[in-house]
Design a protein around this motif. Structure first.
Motif, PDB file in Angstrom:
ATOM      1  N   GLU A  71     -21.869  54.252  69.625  1.00  0.00           N
ATOM      2  CA  GLU A  71     -22.319  55.467  68.950  1.00  0.00           C
ATOM      3  C   GLU A  71     -21.627  56.691  69.533  1.00  0.00           C
ATOM      4  O   GLU A  71     -21.254  57.611  68.817  1.00  0.00           O
ATOM      5  N   ALA A  72     -21.441  56.693  70.862  1.00  0.00           N
ATOM      6  CA  ALA A  72     -20.769  57.824  71.513  1.00  0.00           C
ATOM      7  C   ALA A  72     -19.337  57.954  71.020  1.00  0.00           C
ATOM      8  O   ALA A  72     -18.830  59.063  70.843  1.00  0.00           O
ATOM      9  N   ALA A  73     -18.676  56.814  70.787  1.00  0.00           N
ATOM     10  CA  ALA A  73     -17.284  56.853  70.338  1.00  0.00           C
ATOM     11  C   ALA A  73     -17.156  57.453  68.945  1.00  0.00           C
ATOM     12  O   ALA A  73     -16.097  57.964  68.575  1.00  0.00           O
ATOM     13  N   LYS A  74     -18.227  57.410  68.154  1.00  0.00           N
ATOM     14  CA  LYS A  74     -18.189  57.966  66.802  1.00  0.00           C
ATOM     15  C   LYS A  74     -18.260  59.483  66.800  1.00  0.00           C
ATOM     16  O   LYS A  74     -17.890  60.125  65.821  1.00  0.00           O
ATOM     17  N   LEU A  75     -18.776  60.061  67.878  1.00  0.00           N
ATOM     18  CA  LEU A  75     -18.897  61.515  67.956  1.00  0.00           C
ATOM     19  C   LEU A  75     -17.581  62.075  68.468  1.00  0.00           C
ATOM     20  O   LEU A  75     -17.304  62.040  69.663  1.00  0.00           O
ATOM     21  N   GLY A  76     -16.774  62.605  67.564  1.00  0.00           N
ATOM     22  CA  GLY A  76     -15.454  63.063  67.953  1.00  0.00           C
ATOM     23  C   GLY A  76     -15.474  64.087  69.061  1.00  0.00           C
ATOM     24  O   GLY A  76     -14.678  64.024  69.998  1.00  0.00           O
ATOM     25  N   TRP A  77     -16.394  65.055  68.992  1.00  0.00           N
ATOM     26  CA  TRP A  77     -16.437  66.098  70.018  1.00  0.00           C
ATOM     27  C   TRP A  77     -16.843  65.525  71.366  1.00  0.00           C
ATOM     28  O   TRP A  77     -16.316  65.925  72.412  1.00  0.00           O
ATOM     29  N   TYR A  78     -17.765  64.571  71.372  1.00  0.00           N
ATOM     30  CA  TYR A  78     -18.215  63.958  72.628  1.00  0.00           C
ATOM     31  C   TYR A  78     -17.112  63.080  73.206  1.00  0.00           C
ATOM     32  O   TYR A  78     -16.956  62.976  74.427  1.00  0.00           O
ATOM     33  N   ASN A  79     -16.343  62.472  72.339  1.00  0.00           N
ATOM     34  CA  ASN A  79     -15.273  61.573  72.759  1.00  0.00           C
ATOM     35  C   ASN A  79     -14.123  62.324  73.414  1.00  0.00           C
ATOM     36  O   ASN A  79     -13.286  61.717  74.092  1.00  0.00           O
ATOM     37  N   LYS A  80     -14.043  63.643  73.219  1.00  0.00           N
ATOM     38  CA  LYS A  80     -12.985  64.457  73.813  1.00  0.00           C
ATOM     39  C   LYS A  80     -13.225  64.738  75.299  1.00  0.00           C
ATOM     40  O   LYS A  80     -12.318  65.185  76.005  1.00  0.00           O
ATOM     41  N   GLN A 239     -12.466  79.201  50.357  1.00  0.00           N
ATOM     42  CA  GLN A 239     -11.881  78.126  49.556  1.00  0.00           C
ATOM     43  C   GLN A 239     -10.878  77.308  50.364  1.00  0.00           C
ATOM     44  O   GLN A 239     -10.780  76.091  50.215  1.00  0.00           O
ATOM     45  N   LYS A 240     -10.127  77.975  51.242  1.00  0.00           N
ATOM     46  CA  LYS A 240      -9.151  77.254  52.065  1.00  0.00           C
ATOM     47  C   LYS A 240      -9.847  76.260  52.968  1.00  0.00           C
ATOM     48  O   LYS A 240      -9.395  75.120  53.131  1.00  0.00           O
ATOM     49  N   PHE A 241     -10.964  76.672  53.566  1.00  0.00           N
ATOM     50  CA  PHE A 241     -11.727  75.765  54.415  1.00  0.00           C
ATOM     51  C   PHE A 241     -12.269  74.603  53.594  1.00  0.00           C
ATOM     52  O   PHE A 241     -12.227  73.444  54.018  1.00  0.00           O
ATOM     53  N   ALA A 242     -12.777  74.898  52.394  1.00  0.00           N
ATOM     54  CA  ALA A 242     -13.325  73.853  51.535  1.00  0.00           C
ATOM     55  C   ALA A 242     -12.259  72.838  51.148  1.00  0.00           C
ATOM     56  O   ALA A 242     -12.518  71.632  51.095  1.00  0.00           O
ATOM     57  N   ASP A 243     -11.032  73.315  50.893  1.00  0.00           N
ATOM     58  CA  ASP A 243      -9.945  72.417  50.514  1.00  0.00           C
ATOM     59  C   ASP A 243      -9.544  71.499  51.667  1.00  0.00           C
ATOM     60  O   ASP A 243      -9.093  70.370  51.444  1.00  0.00           O
ATOM     61  N   GLN A 244      -9.704  71.963  52.899  1.00  0.00           N
ATOM     62  CA  GLN A 244      -9.286  71.184  54.064  1.00  0.00           C
ATOM     63  C   GLN A 244     -10.422  70.385  54.681  1.00  0.00           C
ATOM     64  O   GLN A 244     -10.213  69.599  55.599  1.00  0.00           O
ATOM     65  N   TYR A 245     -11.619  70.588  54.180  1.00  0.00           N
ATOM     66  CA  TYR A 245     -12.798  69.978  54.800  1.00  0.00           C
ATOM     67  C   TYR A 245     -12.868  68.492  54.491  1.00  0.00           C
ATOM     68  O   TYR A 245     -12.686  68.059  53.371  1.00  0.00           O
ATOM     69  N   TYR A 246     -13.125  67.718  55.519  1.00  0.00           N
ATOM     70  CA  TYR A 246     -13.457  66.320  55.315  1.00  0.00           C
ATOM     71  C   TYR A 246     -14.359  65.892  56.461  1.00  0.00           C
ATOM     72  O   TYR A 246     -14.310  66.445  57.553  1.00  0.00           O
ATOM     73  N   ASN A 247     -15.176  64.889  56.204  1.00  0.00           N
ATOM     74  CA  ASN A 247     -16.207  64.522  57.179  1.00  0.00           C
ATOM     75  C   ASN A 247     -16.289  63.006  57.256  1.00  0.00           C
ATOM     76  O   ASN A 247     -16.987  62.375  56.486  1.00  0.00           O
ATOM     77  N   TYR A 248     -15.514  62.452  58.161  1.00  0.00           N
ATOM     78  CA  TYR A 248     -15.616  61.020  58.403  1.00  0.00           C
ATOM     79  C   TYR A 248     -16.775  60.767  59.371  1.00  0.00           C
ATOM     80  O   TYR A 248     -17.579  61.650  59.639  1.00  0.00           O
ATOM     81  N   THR A 249     -16.862  59.549  59.880  1.00  0.00           N
ATOM     82  CA  THR A 249     -17.952  59.230  60.805  1.00  0.00           C
ATOM     83  C   THR A 249     -17.939  60.146  62.017  1.00  0.00           C
ATOM     84  O   THR A 249     -18.970  60.510  62.559  1.00  0.00           O
ATOM     85  N   SER A 250     -16.759  60.560  62.454  1.00  0.00           N
ATOM     86  CA  SER A 250     -16.641  61.405  63.641  1.00  0.00           C
ATOM     87  C   SER A 250     -17.058  62.840  63.386  1.00  0.00           C
ATOM     88  O   SER A 250     -17.246  63.605  64.318  1.00  0.00           O
ATOM     89  N   GLY A 251     -17.212  63.233  62.119  1.00  0.00           N
ATOM     90  CA  GLY A 251     -17.534  64.623  61.812  1.00  0.00           C
ATOM     91  C   GLY A 251     -16.347  65.550  61.974  1.00  0.00           C
ATOM     92  O   GLY A 251     -16.503  66.757  62.076  1.00  0.00           O
ATOM     93  N   LYS A 252     -15.127  65.003  62.002  1.00  0.00           N
ATOM     94  CA  LYS A 252     -13.924  65.810  62.229  1.00  0.00           C
ATOM     95  C   LYS A 252     -13.605  66.677  61.020  1.00  0.00           C
ATOM     96  O   LYS A 252     -13.694  66.248  59.885  1.00  0.00           O
TER      97      LYS A 252
END
Length: 438
Positions: A71-80, A239-252
């Motif tokens: 579960e920890a590995a899925k959290l991108g910010w925690y994994n850093k 709109q630029k943020f919305a176009d670049q937004y994506y949310n995988y399991t890591s929340g990146k």
């Protein structure tokens, strides 16, 4: 014949369950099959042995350790964040607090050189202890539901631990208050739709970048964890943020201004008047949530021991129930109180009314008379009045209110209301009117 069938069924269930748990814990399937059947034989393999298989604490401890790490590995910010688990002895970490760097001289011609001592010190971190309250699982439930009930219980204990561990982690990485080395900024955008807070903007993130630049925080390794409110703000307005937004399991999310950006719902809350962080587990009522930023190389995390606590139903003749609980140790925090920051949702700005009146109330003597009300309005407006004995006349930006002499029955006081309405916005303002009796 019945005993043989029971024996074979127990072996089959032990093999099935043992292989499943072994795979979940990262081992070969056959190791779990052999382990559970050997333990079953040692304990006396019978229907009750099948129940005992569900309570092997070593198996469930291994499963829990792997589940928490996955579960920890899925959290991108925690994994850093660098992992210091190898230094955790007895759930305590001893580290060296490195002092200042030496001064660097350029083209020096003065000798002898000054001696500069670099003082280091020992820092001790005790890992936080996380425990779940015991959950009862009766023999009746295990017989009726096979191992589904036990698996469900274990998963819920895992999920509960995950929530608390990583919520505590992001809370610890956030500044306690606003200082030069731990900037806490307020959002500057428009009010949200509910007029409860001000939205975050790209400008606010740039201001946080500048605050890190002033501290000379290296660009590579900067992490920004946006709370869900702030992500939604940017999606709605940018709109630029919305176009670049994506949310995988890591929340990146796509990087912004040198920050690696992630999304996490459990960010801490702040007192916006004092820019101080609310204590972990404290009430968040009346406070605002923040997004958290940190320089990953100056942060640390560590996992300590994990243990399953399980008491079999055979020791509980009154309730005939098994009890299950877990305890694990973890810590995550800055190595020094620096290179961290936050952007907190500012309170909503009170909207300026489109129409105002002065005075805000009118009082007449019982003999009556007239008073003038000055009206401030950027567009056309209408005036109306209620109450016996009162009248009004409008002329430009003034309304004259007149009261007749109060000679009514019993000479009692009377009241009324002047209402002014902005025709462009629909905003209204009311001026209470009162007149004394004799």
């Amino acid at each position: 014949m019945k005993k043989i069938f029971t024996f074979l069924m127990a072996v089959f269930i032990n093999c099935l369950f043992g292989s499943t748990i072994a795979v979940a814990a990262g081992f070969a399937p056959w190791t779990g099959m052999v382990a559970l059947n050997v333990l079953g034989v040692v304990g006396g393999l019978a229907p009750h042995g099948v129940l005992r298989a569900g309570l092997y604490t070593e198996v469930w401890t291994g499963y829990m350790i792997k589940a928490l790490r996955d579960e920890a590995a899925k959290l991108g910010w925690y994994n850093k964040i660098r992992n210091y688990s190898q230094y955790a002895n007895n759930d305590v970490i001893h580290m060296v607090d490195i002092g200042l760097d030496p001064d660097v001289l350029i083209n020096n011609t003065t000798y002898p050189l000054d001696i500069q001592a670099l003082t280091d010190s020992d820092k001790t971190f005790s890992l936080d202890k996380f425990q779940t309250k015991p959950t009862p699982v009766t023999d009746d439930e295990l017989y009726a539901l096979s191992y589904d009930k036990m698996s469900s219980v274990i998963e819920r204990h895992r999920d509960a631990l995950n929530i608390r561990i990583y919520t505590k982690a992001i809370h610890s990485l956030a500044p306690s208050g606003n200082t030069a080395n731990t900037p806490v900024l307020l959002t500057t955008g428009d009010n949200d739709s509910g007029n409860t807070r001000r939205k975050i903007t790209r400008h606010d993130i740039i201001m946080l970048k500048k605050a890190f630049d002033v501290q000379k925080v290296p660009v590579t390794g900067r992490v920004l964890v946006l709370c869900s409110d702030h992500v939604n703000d940017l999606l709605e307005s940018d709109q630029k943020f919305a176009d670049q937004y994506y949310n995988y399991t890591s929340g990146k999310i796509s990087n912004l201004y040198g920050f690696e950006v992630y999304e996490y719902n459990e960010c801490p809350f702040y007192n916006t008047s004092e820019l101080t962080k609310i204590s972990f587990g404290g009430s968040t009522t009346g406070y605002k949530q923040a997004s958290v930023a940190f320089y990953a190389p100056r942060m640390m995390k560590a996992d300590g021991s994990t243990k399953a606590y399980m008491s079999p139903s055979s020791t509980d003749p009154l309730y005939q129930r098994n009890l299950v609980a877990f305890r694990t140790y973890n810590i995550c925090l800055p190595l020094k109180n620096e290179c961290i920051g936050a952007i907190v949702s500012a309170p909503a700005v009170e909207a300026t009314p489109s129409i105002i009146a002065e005075p805000t109330e009118i009082e007449f003597a019982n003999t009556g008379g007239s008073q003038v009300v000055e009206v401030g309005c950027s567009s056309n407006y209408v005036a109306s009045i209620t109450g016996t004995g009162f009248s009004k006349s409008k002329s430009g930006n003034t309304v004259t209110v007149t009261a007749t002499a109060n000679n009514g029955s019993g000479d009692t006081a009377r009241t009324g209301t002047l209402t002014l309405k902005d025709l462009a916005t629909g905003d209204t303002v009311t001026v209470p009117i009162s007149q004394a009796g004799e």
